[in-house]
Design an enzyme around this catalytic site. Structure first.
Site, PDB file in Angstrom:
ATOM      1  N   LYS A  13       0.810  -1.216   0.000  1.00  7.67           N
ATOM      2  CA  LYS A  13       0.000   0.000   0.000  1.00  7.67           C
ATOM      3  C   LYS A  13       0.845   1.268   0.000  1.00  7.67           C
ATOM      4  CE  LYS A  13      -4.388  -1.916   1.352  1.00  7.67           C
ATOM      5  NZ  LYS A  13      -5.532  -1.922   2.281  1.00  7.67           N
ATOM      6  N   ARG A  32      -3.585 -10.487   4.637  1.00  2.71           N
ATOM      7  CA  ARG A  32      -3.997 -10.434   3.230  1.00  2.71           C
ATOM      8  C   ARG A  32      -2.849  -9.834   2.432  1.00  2.71           C
ATOM      9  NH1 ARG A  32      -6.539  -6.964  -0.469  1.00  2.71           N
ATOM     10  NH2 ARG A  32      -8.048  -8.015  -1.845  1.00  2.71           N
TER      11      ARG A  32
END
Length: 291
Positions: A234, A269
């Site tokens: 991210k 995840r």
């Protein structure tokens, strides 16, 4: 899907909630990301057709994924929603193509009709970035399915969620939101044992918000549910390391995953399954060693 196959698939979904243990050390399960999309922030377009997505999913399982999270609609900042028909056309054939694998399949969607089609195809976890709020029918469907559900916090719709996100106390507010959604789900008939919570790293948060939530991960156990952490590749990792290319954020992503493991996170995840699995195995071996 035959009734016998559906029953065994549901059992796999429930068993995915079980912990992976060696001695006294609990290893988080690894959820491999399968984006069947042309526009996801990290790997958009790479696995956007059925064959490529199934091939990728099988590789993730071979590399050590415990769960496959299959999604057909990008929820990156600024992303537009797509139709139910298009989303189903993307994810259902991939789920069917992975049904023979000895792995749990999760459907990453906000829409009840997509959830239903995915569960019929073989998915046994419902992962909703809107915490079952986007579609008014999703809560009832999730309750009736009897499957584990993942409730994620997001400040707003992906289209606008990064437009100046503001909190008075990000940790307190995210915890309060998830606590309220858990109560709503329990009132609808979803057992707390079947609820997974996700603080929503990167979903309507600045770099400082993300770091505060990561530091506070142990506090999320007070919700009484399993915790999922999705921070892989991210933007905040790129901001901290001056790495603008998402695919080059593997090392930073593994570092966050290991921090999550030390904080007791139950599910990670990730895009990079092999690297995460290897790091966790070393961490687990050290934690389990006697001295």
């Amino acid at each position: 899907m035959k009734q016998s196959e559906k029953g065994s698939a549901i059992q796999r979904g429930l068993s995915s909630m079980a912990k992976v243990e060696t001695a006294d050390c609990v290893r988080p399960r690894i959820m491999g990301i399968v984006n069947v999309t042309p526009d996801s922030f990290s790997d958009g377009g790479q696995h956007s057709n059925t064959t490529a997505a199934i091939t990728h999913a099988r590789k993730l399982v071979a590399k050590g994924a415990d769960i496959l999270d299959i999604g057909g609609e990008s929820t990156r900042p600024g992303a537009d929603a797509i139709s139910i028909d298009e989303e189903c056309a993307r994810v259902v054939p991939v789920i069917e193509g992975c049904r023979d694998l000895a792995v749990t399949i999760s459907i990453d969607t906000r829409k009840m009709a997509v959830m239903a089609a995915a569960v019929e195809a073989g998915a046994t976890i419902i992962n909703d970035v809107s915490a079952l709020e986007y579609d008014p029918e999703s809560l009832d469907f999730a309750a009736k399915s009897g499957l584990p559900v993942c409730l994620m916090h997001s400040l707003a719709d992906p289209k606008i969620m990064q437009d100046n996100p503001t909190y008075d106390d990000v940790v307190a507010e995210v915890l309060a939101y998830l606590r309220e959604r858990i109560a709503v789900c329990e009132a609808a008939g979803i057992s707390r044992d079947n609820i997974i919570t996700d603080p929503g790293i990167g979903f309507g948060k600045t770099i400082d918000h993300n770091l505060s939530l990561l530091k506070a991960l142990p506090e999320f156990h007070a919700l009484g549910c399993e915790v999922l952490l999705g921070a892989s590749r991210k933007k905040f990792i790129g901001q901290l390391t001056d790495e603008p290319v998402a695919k080059q954020r593997v090392i930073g992503s593994v570092a966050v995953a290991l921090y999550g493991a030390t904080a007791g996170v139950h599910i990670l995840r990730v895009h990079d399954v092999k690297e995460t699995r290897q790091a966790l195995e070393i961490w687990q071996a050290i934690q389990s060693a006697s001295f």
